[in-house]
Design a protein around this motif. Structure first.
Motif, PDB file in Angstrom:
ATOM      1  N   ALA A 293      40.405  22.042  38.664  1.00  0.00           N
ATOM      2  CA  ALA A 293      40.341  23.415  39.170  1.00  0.00           C
ATOM      3  C   ALA A 293      40.375  24.432  38.035  1.00  0.00           C
ATOM      4  O   ALA A 293      39.645  25.431  38.042  1.00  0.00           O
ATOM      5  CB  ALA A 293      41.496  23.677  40.141  1.00  0.00           C
ATOM      6  N   LEU A 294      41.221  24.153  37.017  1.00  0.00           N
ATOM      7  CA  LEU A 294      41.321  25.066  35.879  1.00  0.00           C
ATOM      8  C   LEU A 294      40.023  25.106  35.087  1.00  0.00           C
ATOM      9  O   LEU A 294      39.551  26.186  34.693  1.00  0.00           O
ATOM     10  CB  LEU A 294      42.478  24.628  34.975  1.00  0.00           C
ATOM     11  N   LEU A 295      39.399  23.953  34.867  1.00  0.00           N
ATOM     12  CA  LEU A 295      38.141  23.901  34.131  1.00  0.00           C
ATOM     13  C   LEU A 295      37.027  24.609  34.902  1.00  0.00           C
ATOM     14  O   LEU A 295      36.264  25.396  34.333  1.00  0.00           O
ATOM     15  CB  LEU A 295      37.763  22.443  33.872  1.00  0.00           C
ATOM     16  N   TYR A 296      36.952  24.353  36.190  1.00  0.00           N
ATOM     17  CA  TYR A 296      35.901  24.942  37.025  1.00  0.00           C
ATOM     18  C   TYR A 296      36.030  26.467  37.055  1.00  0.00           C
ATOM     19  O   TYR A 296      35.052  27.207  36.884  1.00  0.00           O
ATOM     20  CB  TYR A 296      36.016  24.366  38.432  1.00  0.00           C
ATOM     21  N   SER A 297      37.258  26.971  37.256  1.00  0.00           N
ATOM     22  CA  SER A 297      37.465  28.416  37.337  1.00  0.00           C
ATOM     23  C   SER A 297      37.298  29.085  35.982  1.00  0.00           C
ATOM     24  O   SER A 297      36.800  30.211  35.898  1.00  0.00           O
ATOM     25  CB  SER A 297      38.860  28.712  37.898  1.00  0.00           C
ATOM     26  N   THR A 301      34.726  32.107  35.213  1.00  0.00           N
ATOM     27  CA  THR A 301      35.158  33.420  34.742  1.00  0.00           C
ATOM     28  C   THR A 301      34.359  33.869  33.528  1.00  0.00           C
ATOM     29  O   THR A 301      33.923  35.024  33.436  1.00  0.00           O
ATOM     30  CB  THR A 301      36.660  33.384  34.394  1.00  0.00           C
ATOM     31  N   LEU A 302      34.148  32.970  32.579  1.00  0.00           N
ATOM     32  CA  LEU A 302      33.383  33.318  31.383  1.00  0.00           C
ATOM     33  C   LEU A 302      31.932  33.664  31.718  1.00  0.00           C
ATOM     34  O   LEU A 302      31.371  34.628  31.184  1.00  0.00           O
ATOM     35  CB  LEU A 302      33.426  32.151  30.387  1.00  0.00           C
ATOM     36  N   GLY A 414      42.649  24.825  47.397  1.00  0.00           N
ATOM     37  CA  GLY A 414      41.911  26.075  47.587  1.00  0.00           C
ATOM     38  C   GLY A 414      42.697  27.282  47.101  1.00  0.00           C
ATOM     39  O   GLY A 414      42.132  28.200  46.491  1.00  0.00           O
ATOM     40  N   ASN A 415      44.022  27.285  47.348  1.00  0.00           N
ATOM     41  CA  ASN A 415      44.851  28.407  46.893  1.00  0.00           C
ATOM     42  C   ASN A 415      44.999  28.432  45.376  1.00  0.00           C
ATOM     43  O   ASN A 415      44.972  29.498  44.757  1.00  0.00           O
ATOM     44  CB  ASN A 415      46.233  28.341  47.549  1.00  0.00           C
ATOM     45  N   VAL A 416      45.175  27.269  44.767  1.00  0.00           N
ATOM     46  CA  VAL A 416      45.278  27.214  43.303  1.00  0.00           C
ATOM     47  C   VAL A 416      43.965  27.652  42.659  1.00  0.00           C
ATOM     48  O   VAL A 416      43.952  28.464  41.722  1.00  0.00           O
ATOM     49  CB  VAL A 416      45.658  25.783  42.848  1.00  0.00           C
ATOM     50  N   LYS A 417      42.879  27.145  43.182  1.00  0.00           N
ATOM     51  CA  LYS A 417      41.597  27.550  42.638  1.00  0.00           C
ATOM     52  C   LYS A 417      41.322  29.030  42.912  1.00  0.00           C
ATOM     53  O   LYS A 417      40.755  29.741  42.077  1.00  0.00           O
ATOM     54  CB  LYS A 417      40.478  26.702  43.248  1.00  0.00           C
ATOM     55  N   GLY A 418      41.743  29.528  44.087  1.00  0.00           N
ATOM     56  CA  GLY A 418      41.603  30.950  44.380  1.00  0.00           C
ATOM     57  C   GLY A 418      42.403  31.814  43.426  1.00  0.00           C
ATOM     58  O   GLY A 418      41.963  32.906  43.041  1.00  0.00           O
ATOM     59  N   ALA A 419      43.588  31.330  43.019  1.00  0.00           N
ATOM     60  CA  ALA A 419      44.385  32.069  42.031  1.00  0.00           C
ATOM     61  C   ALA A 419      43.686  32.092  40.676  1.00  0.00           C
ATOM     62  O   ALA A 419      43.642  33.134  39.999  1.00  0.00           O
ATOM     63  CB  ALA A 419      45.774  31.437  41.907  1.00  0.00           C
ATOM     64  N   PHE A 420      43.121  30.955  40.279  1.00  0.00           N
ATOM     65  CA  PHE A 420      42.364  30.915  39.025  1.00  0.00           C
ATOM     66  C   PHE A 420      41.105  31.777  39.096  1.00  0.00           C
ATOM     67  O   PHE A 420      40.631  32.294  38.076  1.00  0.00           O
ATOM     68  CB  PHE A 420      41.980  29.480  38.681  1.00  0.00           C
TER      69      PHE A 420
END
Length: 575
Positions: A293-297, A301-302, A414-420
């Protein structure tokens, strides 16, 4: 009759089309499907829609239709892109003037200059009401987070009940959901209401603060004189519209960021402790859902910033052109009689249309960059909806997690990815906010730079050289601003006016009579000297200004109307 026959034919075709089995089904399945069609009950008995059984729909039946729609959409969009610029009605090749002010577009400096605009309100002297709003919003936010945790637990238990068909637990858990829903509605409504109270209190304070700084020590006049490229334009817009945009956006972004952090804190333990230890059900990797999730988000963002960073400049130019057009419309209103006597309506119309043409050009540029960003964000968000299903489906099919745990992880991931994804989902708002923050930050810096320009010392005492004179000016030196060549037009000039004396200052046109007069009043920035004035002195400008308001206010100006009683005003009118 023809319409009825056509509708009947379409219905028969739809029934025969949607009753077809998938292309890869076996012959036996085809025979069974055909038998089922022959034994099909009436629409009223089976709950069919428009005469065909919706339950038999399969995605394989839409394959050709999807390809056709995709091709038609692609061709249509290409044709639209080739033609639609002709509808602009303006020359889109003209360059957009972004002004000479400072603009921040780097993602690392997205909040540059925001804290100096926020901190004076939060740490104002003699008041702590603003912190009551902050504490109330934080408390309601924490309450909302607690309700979110309870909702996650309820969701897991609900889907476990549905999976095991425990009817005796269904209605009690729905009763719990009713209480949970009522509490969430109450907390959410009052969180929004208190947020609105916070916004209007902050806006009132910030407007008074910047308004006072702008009017103090004739700063507004010195800013008007300094007409260089980097000098902020349209202070009226910055004091009214920009503050009105800035404060609600700060509250909204701060609340959204806090909610994102809260969701991250709540859902991270769930994601780490309940997620399967084997990634995609194949290899051992604890915490793999978080890393993915961190890598995808992060990549999203970039890419979003790379595509949409230009929107900061476009939004800045949009606000600039909108304010310029509004200002010139007001100019026509304020000088209506002069324009009417000159018969200059056509000239004014052409000038206003030219300024609105700039708005059209910057709007098309805004559309262009918003479309580019929209392509990416739409793709990113659509893929984000299927992201949890794609990564968790293998683990569920292999029996590593239950359905309740599956839906709980769906929600947590979904919530973690939404936060990212907070920056991506808020990027359009952030670009508009960055442009507004630039305008207010530059306005505040310009106020600080133009304070205390005049060096003429005004004394309310008699001059030692002429104690009986009403006004004595000594050593007056006046210099033109940099835009006028910084030329010195008065050097060590003096003036003495006795009581009851009328003095007329004559000199060739452009020699600086008005500048000398402004230096005596203490409003000319590049001037030095000493002025002795006894009693109350009123400097009258070349163009008089009568403020809007009552007759009493017009008579009392430049004092406020409550400075005099009604009896004093009546005496002045009858004198």
């Amino acid at each position: 009759v023809s319409l009825a026959r056509g509708a009947g034919a379409a219905r028969l075709w739809a029934r025969s089309f949607f009753a077809q089995p998938p292309a890869n089904a076996s012959g036996n399945a085809s025979g069974n499907a055909a038998a089922e069609v022959k034994e099909e009950a009436s629409p009223e008995e089976t709950g069919n829609l428009l005469g065909f059984d919706v339950s038999r729909l399969r995605m394989a039946q839409f394959g050709s239709l999807l390809w056709l729609m995709c091709i038609v959409a692609a061709i249509g969009m290409c044709a639209f892109e080739a033609y639609h610029y002709r509808c602009a009605g303006t020359d889109l090749s003209k360059a957009i003037d972004f002004g000479g002010e400072t603009h921040e577009s780097r993602i690392s400096r997205m909040l540059h200059g925001v804290w100096p605009l926020i901190s004076p309100y939060l740490f104002q002297k003699g008041s702590s009401r603003q912190w009551y709003f902050v504490v109330a919003l934080v408390a309601l936010g924490l309450w909302s987070m607690l309700l979110g945790i309870i909702l996650l637990v309820w969701m897991k238990e609900f889907w476990d009940i549905m999976e095991h068909k425990k009817l005796e637990r269904f209605f009690p858990i729905m009763k719990d959901f009713t209480l949970l829903l009522a509490t969430m509605i109450l907390v959410g409504t009052y969180q929004s209401y208190i947020g609105m109270m916070f916004v209007i209190d902050w806006r009132r304070w910030m407007t008074k603060w910047l308004l006072g700084e702008w009017l103090e020590d004739k700063t507004y006049y010195r800013m008007q004189l300094a007409r260089n490229a980097d000098n902020p334009d349209n202070p009226d817009q910055r004091l009214q519209e920009d503050i009105n945009i800035f404060i609600p956006t700060v509250v909204s972004l701060t609340t959204g960021f806090a909610e994102a952090v809260g969701q991250l804190l709540i859902n991270l333990p769930i994601l780490l402790f309940l997620s399967p230890t084997t990634a995609f059900g194949t290899f051992y990797c604890p915490g793999w859902l978080l890393y993915l999730a961190l890598l995808y988000s992060g990549l999203g963002t970039l890419v979003a910033h790379w595509i949409g960073s230009r929107l900061i400049f476009v939004n800045f130019a949009k606000q600039k052109y909108e304010a310029d057009f509004r200002y010139h419309v007001v100019q026509v209103r304020d000088h209506a009689e002069s324009i009417a006597l000159y018969g200059a309506e056509e000239c004014e119309r052409l000038q206003l249309e030219g300024r609105f043409d700039a708005i059209v050009r910057v709007w098309w540029m805004l559309m262009l960059y918003s479309k580019r960003l929209g392509f990416f964000t739409a793709f990113y968000m659509q893929t984000s909806h299927t992201f949890p299903y794609l990564v968790l489906a293998p683990s569920y099919f292999k029996g590593q997690i239950t359905m309740g745990t599956l839906f709980l992880l769906f929600r947590a991931l979904g919530n973690v990815k939404g936060a990212f994804d907070w920056i991506i989902t808020s990027y359009s708002v952030l670009t508009d906010f960055r442009a507004t923050a630039d305008r207010l930050h530059n306005f505040r810096i310009a106020i600080e730079q133009h304070k205390g320009g005049s060096q003429v010392r005004q004394c309310n005492t008699a001059a030692p050289s002429s104690p009986e004179a009403a006004l004595v000016a000594e050593g007056i030196c006046v210099t033109l601003p940099a835009s006028g060549g910084a030329r010195e037009i008065w050097k060590n000039a003096g003036l003495t006016v006795r009581q009851g004396e009328f003095v007329l200052l004559t000199a060739p046109e452009g020699s600086g009579k008005s500048c000398f007069f402004r230096a005596l009043a203490g409003i000319w920035p590049d001037s030095t000297g000493v002025v002795h004035m006894r009693g109350s002195v009123l400097f009258v400008p070349q163009r008089s200004h009568i403020p809007q308001g009552t007759l009493k206010q017009a008579l009392a100006y430049p004092d406020s109307e409550d400075h005099f009683t009604d009896e004093q005003v009546k005496m002045a009118l009858s004198a």
